[in-house]
Design a protein around this motif. Sequence first.
Motif, PDB file in Angstrom:
ATOM      1  N   MET A  42      32.266  44.812  25.777  1.00 26.10           N
ATOM      2  CA  MET A  42      32.777  46.120  26.208  1.00 26.10           C
ATOM      3  C   MET A  42      34.213  46.356  25.752  1.00 26.10           C
ATOM      4  O   MET A  42      34.786  47.398  26.022  1.00 26.10           O
ATOM      5  CB  MET A  42      32.666  46.250  27.726  1.00 26.10           C
ATOM      6  N   GLY A  43      34.797  45.375  25.063  1.00 26.10           N
ATOM      7  CA  GLY A  43      36.155  45.531  24.557  1.00 26.10           C
ATOM      8  C   GLY A  43      37.241  45.174  25.551  1.00 26.10           C
ATOM      9  O   GLY A  43      38.415  45.428  25.305  1.00 26.10           O
ATOM     10  N   ASN A  44      36.868  44.554  26.665  1.00 29.19           N
ATOM     11  CA  ASN A  44      37.834  44.104  27.677  1.00 29.19           C
ATOM     12  C   ASN A  44      37.999  42.591  27.587  1.00 29.19           C
ATOM     13  O   ASN A  44      37.191  41.904  26.959  1.00 29.19           O
ATOM     14  CB  ASN A  44      37.343  44.473  29.080  1.00 29.19           C
ATOM     15  N   ALA A  45      39.027  42.087  28.260  1.00 28.60           N
ATOM     16  CA  ALA A  45      39.238  40.639  28.293  1.00 28.60           C
ATOM     17  C   ALA A  45      38.000  39.952  28.873  1.00 28.60           C
ATOM     18  O   ALA A  45      37.488  40.356  29.919  1.00 28.60           O
ATOM     19  CB  ALA A  45      40.468  40.313  29.127  1.00 28.60           C
ATOM     20  N   HIS A  46      37.504  38.941  28.190  1.00 24.56           N
ATOM     21  CA  HIS A  46      36.332  38.187  28.626  1.00 24.56           C
ATOM     22  C   HIS A  46      36.678  37.385  29.881  1.00 24.56           C
ATOM     23  O   HIS A  46      37.759  36.798  29.981  1.00 24.56           O
ATOM     24  CB  HIS A  46      35.897  37.245  27.505  1.00 24.56           C
ATOM     25  N   GLY A  47      35.758  37.350  30.831  1.00 29.84           N
ATOM     26  CA  GLY A  47      35.982  36.607  32.063  1.00 29.84           C
ATOM     27  C   GLY A  47      36.286  35.141  31.830  1.00 29.84           C
ATOM     28  O   GLY A  47      37.098  34.544  32.533  1.00 29.84           O
ATOM     29  N   GLY A  48      35.653  34.547  30.823  1.00 28.42           N
ATOM     30  CA  GLY A  48      35.912  33.145  30.519  1.00 28.42           C
ATOM     31  C   GLY A  48      37.326  32.915  30.011  1.00 28.42           C
ATOM     32  O   GLY A  48      37.949  31.894  30.319  1.00 28.42           O
ATOM     33  N   ILE A  50      39.918  34.826  30.832  1.00 29.16           N
ATOM     34  CA  ILE A  50      40.765  35.016  32.008  1.00 29.16           C
ATOM     35  C   ILE A  50      40.740  33.749  32.869  1.00 29.16           C
ATOM     36  O   ILE A  50      41.777  33.283  33.346  1.00 29.16           O
ATOM     37  CB  ILE A  50      40.320  36.251  32.811  1.00 29.16           C
ATOM     38  N   PHE A  51      39.551  33.190  33.067  1.00 31.14           N
ATOM     39  CA  PHE A  51      39.434  31.958  33.855  1.00 31.14           C
ATOM     40  C   PHE A  51      40.227  30.821  33.221  1.00 31.14           C
ATOM     41  O   PHE A  51      40.930  30.075  33.916  1.00 31.14           O
ATOM     42  CB  PHE A  51      37.965  31.559  34.010  1.00 31.14           C
ATOM     43  N   THR A  52      40.118  30.670  31.902  1.00 29.09           N
ATOM     44  CA  THR A  52      40.849  29.606  31.213  1.00 29.09           C
ATOM     45  C   THR A  52      42.344  29.781  31.377  1.00 29.09           C
ATOM     46  O   THR A  52      43.078  28.807  31.588  1.00 29.09           O
ATOM     47  CB  THR A  52      40.457  29.560  29.724  1.00 29.09           C
ATOM     48  N   LEU A  53      42.816  31.020  31.309  1.00 30.80           N
ATOM     49  CA  LEU A  53      44.240  31.284  31.521  1.00 30.80           C
ATOM     50  C   LEU A  53      44.655  30.887  32.931  1.00 30.80           C
ATOM     51  O   LEU A  53      45.688  30.235  33.117  1.00 30.80           O
ATOM     52  CB  LEU A  53      44.535  32.769  31.263  1.00 30.80           C
ATOM     53  N   CYS A  74      36.869  25.966  42.407  1.00 26.44           N
ATOM     54  CA  CYS A  74      37.581  27.176  41.993  1.00 26.44           C
ATOM     55  C   CYS A  74      36.747  28.401  42.328  1.00 26.44           C
ATOM     56  O   CYS A  74      35.523  28.390  42.203  1.00 26.44           O
ATOM     57  CB  CYS A  74      37.864  27.160  40.500  1.00 26.44           C
ATOM     58  N   SER A  75      37.431  29.440  42.752  1.00 27.14           N
ATOM     59  CA  SER A  75      36.784  30.750  42.866  1.00 27.14           C
ATOM     60  C   SER A  75      37.725  31.756  42.213  1.00 27.14           C
ATOM     61  O   SER A  75      38.944  31.608  42.252  1.00 27.14           O
ATOM     62  CB  SER A  75      36.523  31.129  44.328  1.00 27.14           C
ATOM     63  N   ILE A  76      37.126  32.749  41.577  1.00 27.01           N
ATOM     64  CA  ILE A  76      37.922  33.776  40.909  1.00 27.01           C
ATOM     65  C   ILE A  76      37.301  35.132  41.195  1.00 27.01           C
ATOM     66  O   ILE A  76      36.072  35.265  41.215  1.00 27.01           O
ATOM     67  CB  ILE A  76      38.057  33.506  39.390  1.00 27.01           C
ATOM     68  N   SER A  77      38.148  36.090  41.463  1.00 25.05           N
ATOM     69  CA  SER A  77      37.717  37.475  41.652  1.00 25.05           C
ATOM     70  C   SER A  77      38.334  38.304  40.536  1.00 25.05           C
ATOM     71  O   SER A  77      39.558  38.279  40.344  1.00 25.05           O
ATOM     72  CB  SER A  77      38.180  38.012  43.009  1.00 25.05           C
ATOM     73  N   TYR A  78      37.487  39.028  39.817  1.00 25.06           N
ATOM     74  CA  TYR A  78      37.948  39.913  38.754  1.00 25.06           C
ATOM     75  C   TYR A  78      38.154  41.293  39.377  1.00 25.06           C
ATOM     76  O   TYR A  78      37.211  41.897  39.902  1.00 25.06           O
ATOM     77  CB  TYR A  78      36.927  39.948  37.607  1.00 25.06           C
ATOM     78  N   GLY A 112      51.273  44.844  33.734  1.00 29.46           N
ATOM     79  CA  GLY A 112      51.641  44.298  35.032  1.00 29.46           C
ATOM     80  C   GLY A 112      50.601  44.521  36.125  1.00 29.46           C
ATOM     81  O   GLY A 112      50.859  44.213  37.285  1.00 29.46           O
ATOM     82  N   ARG A 113      49.420  45.036  35.744  1.00 33.13           N
ATOM     83  CA  ARG A 113      48.361  45.229  36.743  1.00 33.13           C
ATOM     84  C   ARG A 113      47.695  43.897  37.053  1.00 33.13           C
ATOM     85  O   ARG A 113      47.423  43.112  36.153  1.00 33.13           O
ATOM     86  CB  ARG A 113      47.297  46.206  36.228  1.00 33.13           C
ATOM     87  N   ASN A 114      47.433  43.646  38.336  1.00 37.09           N
ATOM     88  CA  ASN A 114      46.743  42.420  38.754  1.00 37.09           C
ATOM     89  C   ASN A 114      45.264  42.578  38.436  1.00 37.09           C
ATOM     90  O   ASN A 114      44.574  43.407  39.032  1.00 37.09           O
ATOM     91  CB  ASN A 114      46.965  42.203  40.247  1.00 37.09           C
ATOM     92  N   ILE A 115      44.775  41.804  37.455  1.00 31.79           N
ATOM     93  CA  ILE A 115      43.388  41.953  37.022  1.00 31.79           C
ATOM     94  C   ILE A 115      42.463  40.879  37.589  1.00 31.79           C
ATOM     95  O   ILE A 115      41.248  41.031  37.549  1.00 31.79           O
ATOM     96  CB  ILE A 115      43.271  42.013  35.485  1.00 31.79           C
ATOM     97  N   ALA A 116      43.024  39.782  38.121  1.00 30.25           N
ATOM     98  CA  ALA A 116      42.195  38.726  38.695  1.00 30.25           C
ATOM     99  C   ALA A 116      43.017  37.888  39.663  1.00 30.25           C
ATOM    100  O   ALA A 116      44.242  37.788  39.536  1.00 30.25           O
ATOM    101  CB  ALA A 116      41.604  37.833  37.605  1.00 30.25           C
TER     102      ALA A 116
END
Length: 135
Positions: A42-48, A50-53, A74-78, A112-116
């Motif tokens: 979809m052209g957005n940052a891949h969840g994987g 983001i998780f690795t970061l 670990c738990s992550i909310s996008y 600066g938006r909180n994305i996860a």
Amino acid sequence: MGCDVVTEGTLSALLGIRVEGFDAEGNGEVSMPLDSRHLNVMGNAHGGAIFTLADMAFAAGCRGAGILCVSAQCSISYLLPGTCGPLRAKASPVRLGRTLAVYDIMVYDGEGRNIAKAVMTGYVLKKLDCGDAHD
């Protein structure tokens, strides 16, 4: 393993993740560009990506605290799609115990938006002998 956060030859290096800093209180910060390597269909940052970061921010925080950890949970909310870079992740310790380290990690986009938001628990393998590691 020494006291540096090692990225050479790793997934983090392939993604262009940079350790921006860490401190003796256990805070860590990392960044990652956002280019075609990091995108989903979809052209957005891949969840994987983001998780690795987030995971690398956790590693930087642990390094600052002078501990070597492996992830236990670990738990992550996008929260929002990552649409502009660079992405940044900041890790803050919730509890640094003898055997467990618990962290909150916030991931931000280039605006600066909180994305996860992630919560990571690490099992402490050992204390690092870094000399004066907290410069």
